[in-house]
Design an enzyme around this catalytic site. Structure first.
Site, PDB file in Angstrom:
ATOM      1  N   LEU A  20       0.824  -1.204   0.000  1.00 48.98           N
ATOM      2  CA  LEU A  20       0.000   0.000   0.000  1.00 48.98           C
ATOM      3  C   LEU A  20       0.864   1.263   0.000  1.00 48.98           C
ATOM      4  O   LEU A  20       0.342   2.382   0.053  1.00 48.98           O
ATOM      5  CB  LEU A  20      -0.923   0.012   1.222  1.00 48.98           C
ATOM      6  CG  LEU A  20      -2.080  -0.988   1.167  1.00 48.98           C
ATOM      7  CD1 LEU A  20      -2.758  -1.085   2.527  1.00 48.98           C
ATOM      8  CD2 LEU A  20      -3.091  -0.589   0.115  1.00 48.98           C
ATOM      9  N   THR A  65      11.441  -3.403   1.430  1.00 45.54           N
ATOM     10  CA  THR A  65      10.694  -4.322   2.276  1.00 45.54           C
ATOM     11  C   THR A  65      11.301  -5.717   2.187  1.00 45.54           C
ATOM     12  O   THR A  65      12.342  -5.921   1.536  1.00 45.54           O
ATOM     13  CB  THR A  65       9.202  -4.313   1.897  1.00 45.54           C
ATOM     14  OG1 THR A  65       8.461  -5.070   2.854  1.00 45.54           O
ATOM     15  CG2 THR A  65       8.967  -4.868   0.502  1.00 45.54           C
ATOM     16  N   LYS A  69      15.871  -5.930   3.498  1.00 46.39           N
ATOM     17  CA  LYS A  69      16.263  -4.846   4.401  1.00 46.39           C
ATOM     18  C   LYS A  69      17.722  -4.963   4.848  1.00 46.39           C
ATOM     19  O   LYS A  69      18.442  -3.957   4.927  1.00 46.39           O
ATOM     20  CB  LYS A  69      15.335  -4.803   5.613  1.00 46.39           C
ATOM     21  CG  LYS A  69      13.915  -4.374   5.259  1.00 46.39           C
ATOM     22  CD  LYS A  69      13.029  -4.293   6.495  1.00 46.39           C
ATOM     23  CE  LYS A  69      11.617  -3.898   6.106  1.00 46.39           C
ATOM     24  NZ  LYS A  69      10.732  -3.777   7.295  1.00 46.39           N
ATOM     25  N   GLY A 135      13.694  -8.419  10.799  1.00 42.57           N
ATOM     26  CA  GLY A 135      14.066  -7.037  10.519  1.00 42.57           C
ATOM     27  C   GLY A 135      13.146  -6.017  11.159  1.00 42.57           C
ATOM     28  O   GLY A 135      13.602  -4.989  11.678  1.00 42.57           O
ATOM     29  N   ILE A 233       1.725  -5.779  13.672  1.00 40.49           N
ATOM     30  CA  ILE A 233       2.132  -4.876  12.599  1.00 40.49           C
ATOM     31  C   ILE A 233       1.658  -5.323  11.217  1.00 40.49           C
ATOM     32  O   ILE A 233       1.809  -4.588  10.248  1.00 40.49           O
ATOM     33  CB  ILE A 233       3.659  -4.650  12.592  1.00 40.49           C
ATOM     34  CG1 ILE A 233       4.404  -5.918  12.163  1.00 40.49           C
ATOM     35  CG2 ILE A 233       4.140  -4.170  13.953  1.00 40.49           C
ATOM     36  CD1 ILE A 233       5.878  -5.677  11.897  1.00 40.49           C
TER      37      ILE A 233
END
Length: 296
Positions: A20, A65, A69, A135, A233
Protein backbone atom coordinates in the site's frame (compact mmCIF):
# COMPACT_ATOMS: atom_id res chain seq x y z
CA UNK A 1 0.78 15.20 -15.12
CA UNK A 2 4.42 14.10 -15.19
CA UNK A 3 7.33 15.91 -16.86
CA UNK A 4 11.06 15.59 -17.37
CA UNK A 5 11.44 17.17 -13.92
CA UNK A 6 9.30 14.59 -12.14
CA UNK A 7 11.33 12.78 -9.50
CA UNK A 8 10.99 9.00 -9.34
CA UNK A 9 10.68 7.03 -6.10
CA UNK A 10 9.40 3.55 -5.39
CA UNK A 11 9.35 0.40 -3.33
CA UNK A 12 11.83 -2.44 -3.74
CA UNK A 13 10.95 -5.96 -2.61
CA UNK A 14 9.30 -9.27 -3.39
CA UNK A 15 6.43 -10.04 -3.41
CA UNK A 16 4.75 -6.64 -3.66
CA UNK A 17 1.23 -7.43 -4.78
CA UNK A 18 -0.04 -6.44 -1.33
CA UNK A 19 1.85 -3.17 -0.93
CA UNK A 20 0.00 0.00 0.00
CA UNK A 21 3.06 2.24 -0.05
CA UNK A 22 2.17 3.74 -3.47
CA UNK A 23 -1.16 4.87 -1.99
CA UNK A 24 0.67 6.73 0.77
CA UNK A 25 3.34 8.43 -1.30
CA UNK A 26 1.37 9.27 -4.43
CA UNK A 27 -1.42 10.73 -2.30
CA UNK A 28 1.16 12.86 -0.47
CA UNK A 29 2.72 14.01 -3.76
CA UNK A 30 -0.72 15.15 -4.88
CA UNK A 31 -1.59 16.89 -1.60
CA UNK A 32 1.76 18.65 -1.25
CA UNK A 33 2.13 19.56 -4.92
CA UNK A 34 5.54 17.89 -5.04
CA UNK A 35 6.54 16.82 -8.56
CA UNK A 36 7.13 13.15 -7.85
CA UNK A 37 5.84 9.67 -8.60
CA UNK A 38 6.14 6.46 -6.58
CA UNK A 39 6.42 3.15 -8.46
CA UNK A 40 6.66 -0.54 -7.63
CA UNK A 41 9.99 -2.28 -8.29
CA UNK A 42 9.10 -5.92 -7.75
CA UNK A 43 11.80 -8.53 -8.31
CA UNK A 44 13.04 -11.48 -6.28
CA UNK A 45 16.61 -11.08 -7.61
CA UNK A 46 17.61 -7.60 -6.39
CA UNK A 47 20.69 -9.00 -4.66
CA UNK A 48 21.94 -10.28 -8.01
CA UNK A 49 20.72 -7.30 -10.07
CA UNK A 50 22.02 -4.60 -7.74
CA UNK A 51 20.95 -0.97 -7.64
CA UNK A 52 22.51 0.19 -10.91
CA UNK A 53 19.29 -0.07 -12.99
CA UNK A 54 17.52 2.21 -10.51
CA UNK A 55 20.40 4.68 -10.47
CA UNK A 56 20.52 4.68 -14.29
CA UNK A 57 16.78 5.41 -14.33
CA UNK A 58 17.37 8.41 -12.09
CA UNK A 59 15.42 7.09 -9.11
CA UNK A 60 15.88 9.40 -6.10
CA UNK A 61 14.92 6.99 -3.33
CA UNK A 62 13.21 3.72 -2.49
CA UNK A 63 11.37 2.06 0.33
CA UNK A 64 12.75 -1.42 0.99
CA UNK A 65 10.69 -4.32 2.28
CA UNK A 66 11.20 -8.02 2.93
CA UNK A 67 13.40 -9.83 2.23
CA UNK A 68 15.91 -7.09 1.32
CA UNK A 69 16.26 -4.85 4.40
CA UNK A 70 19.55 -6.37 5.56
CA UNK A 71 20.92 -6.35 2.01
CA UNK A 72 19.87 -2.72 1.49
CA UNK A 73 21.96 -1.65 4.46
CA UNK A 74 25.07 -3.19 2.88
CA UNK A 75 24.59 -1.16 -0.32
CA UNK A 76 24.87 2.27 1.32
CA UNK A 77 27.81 4.66 1.62
CA UNK A 78 26.39 6.06 4.85
CA UNK A 79 23.69 4.99 7.28
CA UNK A 80 21.64 6.29 10.19
CA UNK A 81 22.25 5.07 13.73
CA UNK A 82 19.27 2.70 13.66
CA UNK A 83 20.51 1.08 10.44
CA UNK A 84 24.03 0.68 11.81
CA UNK A 85 22.83 -0.79 15.08
CA UNK A 86 20.43 -3.28 13.52
CA UNK A 87 22.26 -3.80 10.20
CA UNK A 88 18.96 -3.35 8.38
CA UNK A 89 17.36 -0.46 6.47
CA UNK A 90 13.93 0.12 4.98
CA UNK A 91 14.85 3.30 3.09
CA UNK A 92 17.57 4.14 0.55
CA UNK A 93 18.20 7.70 -0.63
CA UNK A 94 20.01 8.28 -3.93
CA UNK A 95 21.13 11.90 -3.83
CA UNK A 96 24.78 12.28 -2.90
CA UNK A 97 25.83 8.66 -2.90
CA UNK A 98 23.56 6.09 -1.27
CA UNK A 99 22.22 6.73 2.24
CA UNK A 100 20.45 4.07 4.32
CA UNK A 101 17.77 4.92 6.88
CA UNK A 102 15.48 2.77 9.00
CA UNK A 103 12.05 4.31 9.67
CA UNK A 104 10.32 1.11 10.85
CA UNK A 105 11.01 1.83 14.49
CA UNK A 106 9.97 5.46 14.16
CA UNK A 107 6.66 4.43 12.63
CA UNK A 108 5.98 1.79 15.28
CA UNK A 109 6.89 4.07 18.18
CA UNK A 110 4.67 6.86 16.87
CA UNK A 111 1.79 4.38 16.49
CA UNK A 112 2.18 3.27 20.12
CA UNK A 113 2.45 6.81 21.48
CA UNK A 114 -0.60 7.94 19.53
CA UNK A 115 -2.58 5.17 21.26
CA UNK A 116 -1.14 5.52 24.79
CA UNK A 117 2.25 7.04 25.60
CA UNK A 118 2.29 5.25 28.98
CA UNK A 119 2.94 2.01 27.08
CA UNK A 120 6.54 3.18 26.53
CA UNK A 121 6.92 5.05 29.82
CA UNK A 122 10.02 3.66 31.60
CA UNK A 123 8.72 4.87 34.95
CA UNK A 124 5.83 2.38 34.90
CA UNK A 125 6.60 -1.07 36.32
CA UNK A 126 5.27 -3.10 33.40
CA UNK A 127 6.79 -5.13 30.57
CA UNK A 128 6.68 -4.91 26.78
CA UNK A 129 6.65 -8.23 24.93
CA UNK A 130 8.06 -8.32 21.38
CA UNK A 131 7.14 -11.41 19.37
CA UNK A 132 9.66 -12.21 16.62
CA UNK A 133 13.28 -11.36 15.89
CA UNK A 134 13.36 -10.36 12.20
CA UNK A 135 14.07 -7.04 10.52
CA UNK A 136 10.90 -5.34 11.77
CA UNK A 137 11.54 -6.45 15.35
CA UNK A 138 15.06 -5.03 15.10
CA UNK A 139 13.89 -1.59 14.00
CA UNK A 140 11.11 -1.47 16.61
CA UNK A 141 13.40 -2.54 19.44
CA UNK A 142 15.96 0.11 18.49
CA UNK A 143 13.30 2.84 18.62
CA UNK A 144 12.00 1.56 21.96
CA UNK A 145 15.57 1.48 23.29
CA UNK A 146 16.15 5.12 22.34
CA UNK A 147 12.83 6.12 23.93
CA UNK A 148 13.47 4.27 27.19
CA UNK A 149 17.11 5.23 27.56
CA UNK A 150 16.46 8.87 26.69
CA UNK A 151 13.87 9.03 29.47
CA UNK A 152 16.14 7.12 31.86
CA UNK A 153 18.64 9.99 31.95
CA UNK A 154 16.14 12.09 33.90
CA UNK A 155 13.88 9.55 35.65
CA UNK A 156 13.86 6.19 37.42
CA UNK A 157 13.73 3.13 35.19
CA UNK A 158 11.25 0.36 35.98
CA UNK A 159 10.06 -1.01 32.64
CA UNK A 160 11.43 -4.18 31.04
CA UNK A 161 11.28 -5.43 27.46
CA UNK A 162 11.11 -9.14 26.64
CA UNK A 163 11.77 -10.87 23.30
CA UNK A 164 9.99 -14.11 22.53
CA UNK A 165 11.04 -15.75 19.25
CA UNK A 166 12.02 -19.14 17.89
CA UNK A 167 15.36 -17.98 16.46
CA UNK A 168 17.81 -17.99 19.39
CA UNK A 169 20.71 -16.66 17.30
CA UNK A 170 18.69 -13.69 16.05
CA UNK A 171 17.56 -12.87 19.60
CA UNK A 172 21.14 -12.90 20.83
CA UNK A 173 22.24 -10.67 17.94
CA UNK A 174 19.56 -8.11 18.83
CA UNK A 175 20.68 -8.06 22.46
CA UNK A 176 24.32 -7.64 21.47
CA UNK A 177 23.57 -4.89 18.94
CA UNK A 178 21.77 -2.92 21.67
CA UNK A 179 24.69 -3.37 24.06
CA UNK A 180 23.11 -6.13 26.20
CA UNK A 181 20.98 -3.68 28.23
CA UNK A 182 19.74 -4.82 31.64
CA UNK A 183 16.14 -3.96 30.71
CA UNK A 184 16.07 -6.43 27.77
CA UNK A 185 15.48 -10.11 28.54
CA UNK A 186 14.70 -13.41 26.79
CA UNK A 187 12.15 -15.38 28.83
CA UNK A 188 10.85 -18.78 27.81
CA UNK A 189 7.35 -19.15 26.39
CA UNK A 190 6.29 -20.86 29.61
CA UNK A 191 7.57 -17.93 31.69
CA UNK A 192 5.75 -15.43 29.47
CA UNK A 193 2.45 -17.29 29.80
CA UNK A 194 2.87 -17.73 33.54
CA UNK A 195 3.55 -14.01 34.03
CA UNK A 196 1.15 -12.61 31.44
CA UNK A 197 -0.33 -10.08 33.87
CA UNK A 198 3.03 -8.29 34.00
CA UNK A 199 2.75 -7.20 30.35
CA UNK A 200 0.76 -4.22 29.12
CA UNK A 201 1.99 -4.09 25.48
CA UNK A 202 2.47 -7.03 23.11
CA UNK A 203 4.03 -6.28 19.71
CA UNK A 204 3.66 -9.02 17.09
CA UNK A 205 6.31 -8.51 14.37
CA UNK A 206 6.23 -11.77 12.39
CA UNK A 207 4.40 -12.14 9.03
CA UNK A 208 2.12 -14.87 10.42
CA UNK A 209 -1.44 -13.77 9.76
CA UNK A 210 -0.61 -11.82 6.61
CA UNK A 211 -2.64 -12.74 3.53
CA UNK A 212 -0.93 -15.71 1.91
CA UNK A 213 1.29 -16.48 4.91
CA UNK A 214 0.57 -19.60 6.95
CA UNK A 215 1.83 -20.81 10.29
CA UNK A 216 0.87 -20.43 13.92
CA UNK A 217 1.55 -17.30 15.99
CA UNK A 218 4.08 -17.63 18.81
CA UNK A 219 1.29 -16.96 21.32
CA UNK A 220 -2.35 -17.88 20.80
CA UNK A 221 -5.45 -15.93 21.71
CA UNK A 222 -5.75 -17.51 25.17
CA UNK A 223 -2.88 -15.29 26.31
CA UNK A 224 -4.74 -12.00 26.04
CA UNK A 225 -6.87 -10.17 28.61
CA UNK A 226 -8.53 -6.75 28.80
CA UNK A 227 -5.37 -5.46 30.51
CA UNK A 228 -3.29 -5.98 27.35
CA UNK A 229 -2.71 -3.83 24.28
CA UNK A 230 -1.87 -5.79 21.11
CA UNK A 231 0.05 -4.18 18.27
CA UNK A 232 0.12 -6.60 15.33
CA UNK A 233 2.13 -4.88 12.60
CA UNK A 234 0.47 -6.95 9.86
CA UNK A 235 -1.98 -4.68 8.03
CA UNK A 236 -3.27 -6.93 5.23
CA UNK A 237 -5.80 -8.19 6.24
CA UNK A 238 -6.98 -5.21 8.27
CA UNK A 239 -7.51 -7.55 11.24
CA UNK A 240 -5.52 -10.76 11.58
CA UNK A 241 -6.98 -13.79 13.33
CA UNK A 242 -4.77 -12.93 16.32
CA UNK A 243 -6.26 -9.43 16.49
CA UNK A 244 -9.81 -10.75 16.17
CA UNK A 245 -9.31 -13.20 19.02
CA UNK A 246 -7.56 -10.61 21.22
CA UNK A 247 -10.50 -8.23 20.67
CA UNK A 248 -12.86 -10.93 21.91
CA UNK A 249 -10.85 -10.90 25.15
CA UNK A 250 -11.37 -7.10 25.32
CA UNK A 251 -7.69 -6.29 24.66
CA UNK A 252 -6.89 -2.85 23.23
CA UNK A 253 -5.71 -2.91 19.61
CA UNK A 254 -3.20 -0.69 17.78
CA UNK A 255 -3.97 -1.07 14.05
CA UNK A 256 -1.07 -2.50 12.05
CA UNK A 257 -1.59 -0.01 9.25
CA UNK A 258 -0.61 2.82 11.62
CA UNK A 259 3.00 1.65 11.50
CA UNK A 260 2.85 1.60 7.69
CA UNK A 261 1.40 5.10 7.77
CA UNK A 262 3.90 6.70 10.14
CA UNK A 263 7.01 5.04 8.74
CA UNK A 264 5.83 6.07 5.27
CA UNK A 265 5.33 9.66 6.40
CA UNK A 266 8.91 9.75 7.69
CA UNK A 267 10.14 8.28 4.39
CA UNK A 268 8.24 10.95 2.44
CA UNK A 269 9.91 13.66 4.51
CA UNK A 270 13.31 12.12 3.82
CA UNK A 271 12.56 11.78 0.09
CA UNK A 272 11.31 15.31 -0.39
CA UNK A 273 12.36 17.53 2.50
CA UNK A 274 8.69 18.50 2.87
CA UNK A 275 7.05 19.11 6.26
CA UNK A 276 3.65 17.45 6.29
CA UNK A 277 0.46 19.15 7.39
CA UNK A 278 -1.80 17.34 9.84
CA UNK A 279 -4.72 17.42 7.39
CA UNK A 280 -2.58 15.62 4.80
CA UNK A 281 -1.82 12.83 7.28
CA UNK A 282 -5.52 12.51 8.07
CA UNK A 283 -6.34 12.31 4.37
CA UNK A 284 -3.73 9.59 3.78
CA UNK A 285 -4.99 7.57 6.74
CA UNK A 286 -8.54 7.80 5.40
CA UNK A 287 -7.34 6.66 1.96
CA UNK A 288 -5.40 3.75 3.44
CA UNK A 289 -8.28 2.57 5.57
CA UNK A 290 -10.69 2.74 2.65
CA UNK A 291 -8.36 0.67 0.47
CA UNK A 292 -7.77 -1.91 3.20
CA UNK A 293 -11.49 -2.34 3.73
CA UNK A 294 -11.95 -2.70 -0.04
CA UNK A 295 -9.35 -5.51 -0.10
CA UNK A 296 -10.95 -7.30 2.84
Amino acid sequence: MYSKHTEIFGILGFPLGHTLSPWIHNTLFKLSGYDGVYLVFENEHWKQIGLKPLLDLGVKGVSVTIPFKEWAYTQANEACEASKTMAASNTLLFRNGISAVNTDGTGALESIKQMNSDLVNPGIEKKILVLGSGGSAKGILFAIAKELEGYHKQHSFKRKVHILARNKIAKNEIEQSLGNPSWLEQPTKEEVIQNREEYDLIIHTTPVGMNGVGGEPILDSHFFTKKHTLFDIVYNPLETDLVKEAKKKKAEIIPGYHMLLYQGIRQFELFTGETLKKKWIQKVESTLLKELKHRK
